[in-house]
Design a protein around this motif. Structure first.
Motif, PDB file in Angstrom:
ATOM      1  N   PRO A 227      41.746  42.498  36.131  1.00  0.00           N
ATOM      2  CA  PRO A 227      40.502  42.811  35.398  1.00  0.00           C
ATOM      3  C   PRO A 227      40.169  44.308  35.403  1.00  0.00           C
ATOM      4  O   PRO A 227      39.644  44.820  34.423  1.00  0.00           O
ATOM      5  N   MET A 228      40.466  45.002  36.511  1.00  0.00           N
ATOM      6  CA  MET A 228      40.181  46.435  36.598  1.00  0.00           C
ATOM      7  C   MET A 228      41.217  47.112  37.499  1.00  0.00           C
ATOM      8  O   MET A 228      41.988  46.462  38.192  1.00  0.00           O
ATOM      9  N   GLU A 229      41.185  48.460  37.484  1.00  0.00           N
ATOM     10  CA  GLU A 229      42.038  49.251  38.382  1.00  0.00           C
ATOM     11  C   GLU A 229      41.265  50.520  38.726  1.00  0.00           C
ATOM     12  O   GLU A 229      40.602  51.100  37.855  1.00  0.00           O
ATOM     13  N   VAL A 230      41.347  50.926  39.985  1.00  0.00           N
ATOM     14  CA  VAL A 230      40.738  52.207  40.379  1.00  0.00           C
ATOM     15  C   VAL A 230      41.874  53.188  40.657  1.00  0.00           C
ATOM     16  O   VAL A 230      42.910  52.813  41.209  1.00  0.00           O
ATOM     17  N   HIS A 231      41.692  54.419  40.220  1.00  0.00           N
ATOM     18  CA  HIS A 231      42.661  55.493  40.477  1.00  0.00           C
ATOM     19  C   HIS A 231      42.042  56.514  41.419  1.00  0.00           C
ATOM     20  O   HIS A 231      41.059  57.172  41.056  1.00  0.00           O
ATOM     21  N   LEU A 232      42.627  56.613  42.616  1.00  0.00           N
ATOM     22  CA  LEU A 232      42.177  57.614  43.589  1.00  0.00           C
ATOM     23  C   LEU A 232      43.075  58.833  43.408  1.00  0.00           C
ATOM     24  O   LEU A 232      44.285  58.776  43.674  1.00  0.00           O
ATOM     25  N   VAL A 233      42.498  59.921  42.889  1.00  0.00           N
ATOM     26  CA  VAL A 233      43.275  61.100  42.489  1.00  0.00           C
ATOM     27  C   VAL A 233      43.265  62.138  43.607  1.00  0.00           C
ATOM     28  O   VAL A 233      42.201  62.549  44.071  1.00  0.00           O
TER      29      VAL A 233
ATOM     30  N   HIS B 199      39.355  51.852  35.459  1.00  0.00           N
ATOM     31  CA  HIS B 199      39.849  51.410  34.160  1.00  0.00           C
ATOM     32  C   HIS B 199      39.626  49.910  34.025  1.00  0.00           C
ATOM     33  O   HIS B 199      39.749  49.166  34.995  1.00  0.00           O
ATOM     34  N   ARG B 200      39.314  49.495  32.802  1.00  0.00           N
ATOM     35  CA  ARG B 200      39.181  48.067  32.496  1.00  0.00           C
ATOM     36  C   ARG B 200      39.863  47.775  31.187  1.00  0.00           C
ATOM     37  O   ARG B 200      39.498  48.421  30.184  1.00  0.00           O
TER      38      ARG B 200
ATOM     39  N   LYS C 126      30.049  46.656  30.292  1.00  0.00           N
ATOM     40  CA  LYS C 126      28.966  47.016  29.359  1.00  0.00           C
ATOM     41  C   LYS C 126      29.114  48.459  28.924  1.00  0.00           C
ATOM     42  O   LYS C 126      28.816  48.830  27.802  1.00  0.00           O
ATOM     43  N   LEU C 127      29.580  49.323  29.843  1.00  0.00           N
ATOM     44  CA  LEU C 127      29.763  50.744  29.530  1.00  0.00           C
ATOM     45  C   LEU C 127      31.134  51.002  28.920  1.00  0.00           C
ATOM     46  O   LEU C 127      31.263  51.726  27.932  1.00  0.00           O
TER      47      LEU C 127
ATOM     48  N   GLU D  98      30.118  42.773  39.023  1.00  0.00           N
ATOM     49  CA  GLU D  98      30.472  44.207  39.038  1.00  0.00           C
ATOM     50  C   GLU D  98      31.434  44.548  37.886  1.00  0.00           C
ATOM     51  O   GLU D  98      31.326  45.612  37.267  1.00  0.00           O
ATOM     52  N   ILE D  99      32.346  43.630  37.590  1.00  0.00           N
ATOM     53  CA  ILE D  99      33.254  43.832  36.448  1.00  0.00           C
ATOM     54  C   ILE D  99      32.433  43.831  35.154  1.00  0.00           C
ATOM     55  O   ILE D  99      32.616  44.689  34.281  1.00  0.00           O
TER      56      ILE D  99
END
Ligand SMILES: [Zn+2]
Length: 251
Positions: free
Chosen positions: A128-134, A115-116, A229-230, A223-224
């Motif tokens: 700036p971002m967060e990763v979710h490990l599900v 997520h950004r 861009k996407l 990388e951020i």
């Protein structure tokens, strides 16, 4: 007579509109004004929890109470890179065999996604971002490990994944010869905040156990920027705590 024809036409148009909306619903949700978080519940009856839920995610983590919580044992192993642009984020699907264990309960890792900016916040601070490990247990119970990503040195997982993103949305790509290791998304220190919440995307289902790592992991500014861009904004706003207790591990 004229009035009833008008009513009939109105009914037909309205009915048609509703059917069209239902048919589109699962693909239509997003983050812009028209399809964004404030509109999710109205898009599909299956999304009603997004509005009516009392234990929604993400949250602004405030008032956490320090406790002697169990350690999260991470048993993550390297896996072949399987990546999908699902139209809402970039998601890496994980090969079977990696899991976390908390209080004797084992939760297999099924995927992680980004997520950004960050969805969960800490005392008003957004990363700036967060990763979710599900992680999903056999009985369907979900545990999500959230890791804040801050600008710094490059991250090996993103270094491997970003040059290999699929060109087409909705299609998983297995990248030959490229291996990733989810443990490289974790910070050195494994202390965490713990609370009950929900999925942060429709259908916003509750009963999700959240573990948000206290320390952030570094990713590079480049990388951020590449993710932006996407997906420049794929973060749901923080939701009311409604007196939910938040625990904080101390060791
Ligand atoms: Zn997420």
């Amino acid at each position: 007579m004229r009035l009833s024809i008008l009513r009939l036409i109105t009914a037909l148009i309205t009915g048609f509109g509703v059917q069209f909306a239902f048919g589109q619903a699962n693909h239509a949700w997003g983050y812009d004004k028209e399809h964004g978080p404030a509109k999710w519940a109205g898009m599909d009856p299956a999304f009603s929890t997004c509005d009516t839920g009392r234990l929604q995610s993400p949250i602004d983590i405030t008032g956490a109470v320090k406790e002697k919580l169990p350690e999260i044992e991470f048993n993550y192993h390297p896996a072949p890179l399987k990546v999908i642009d699902n139209g809402h984020s970039i998601q890496v699907n994980y090969t079977e065999g990696s899991f976390i264990t908390v209080s004797g309960q084992t939760y297999p890792l099924i995927q992680f996604h980004f997520h950004r900016p960050s969805e969960n916040m800490y005392n008003g601070k957004q990363y700036p971002m967060e990763v979710h490990l599900v992680h999903r247990r056999a009985d369907g119970h979900l545990a999500v490990v959230g890791v804040w990503l801050a600008a710094g040195k490059p991250n090996p997982v993103l270094e491997a994944a970003w040059p290999n993103l699929p060109k087409e949305k909705g299609k998983e790509v297995t990248v030959p010869g490229v291996t990733i290791d989810a443990s490289q998304l974790l910070p050195a220190q494994r202390t965490y905040y713990s609370f009950v919440g929900s999925l942060t995307t429709p259908p916003c289902s509750e009963g999700v156990h959240w573990f948000v790592m206290k320390e952030a992991t570094s990713v590079s500014q480049a990388e951020i920027a590449q993710f932006s861009k996407l997906y420049p904004d794929d973060a749901r706003p923080t939701q009311p705590l409604n007196n939910r207790p938040i625990s904080e591990s101390t060791q």
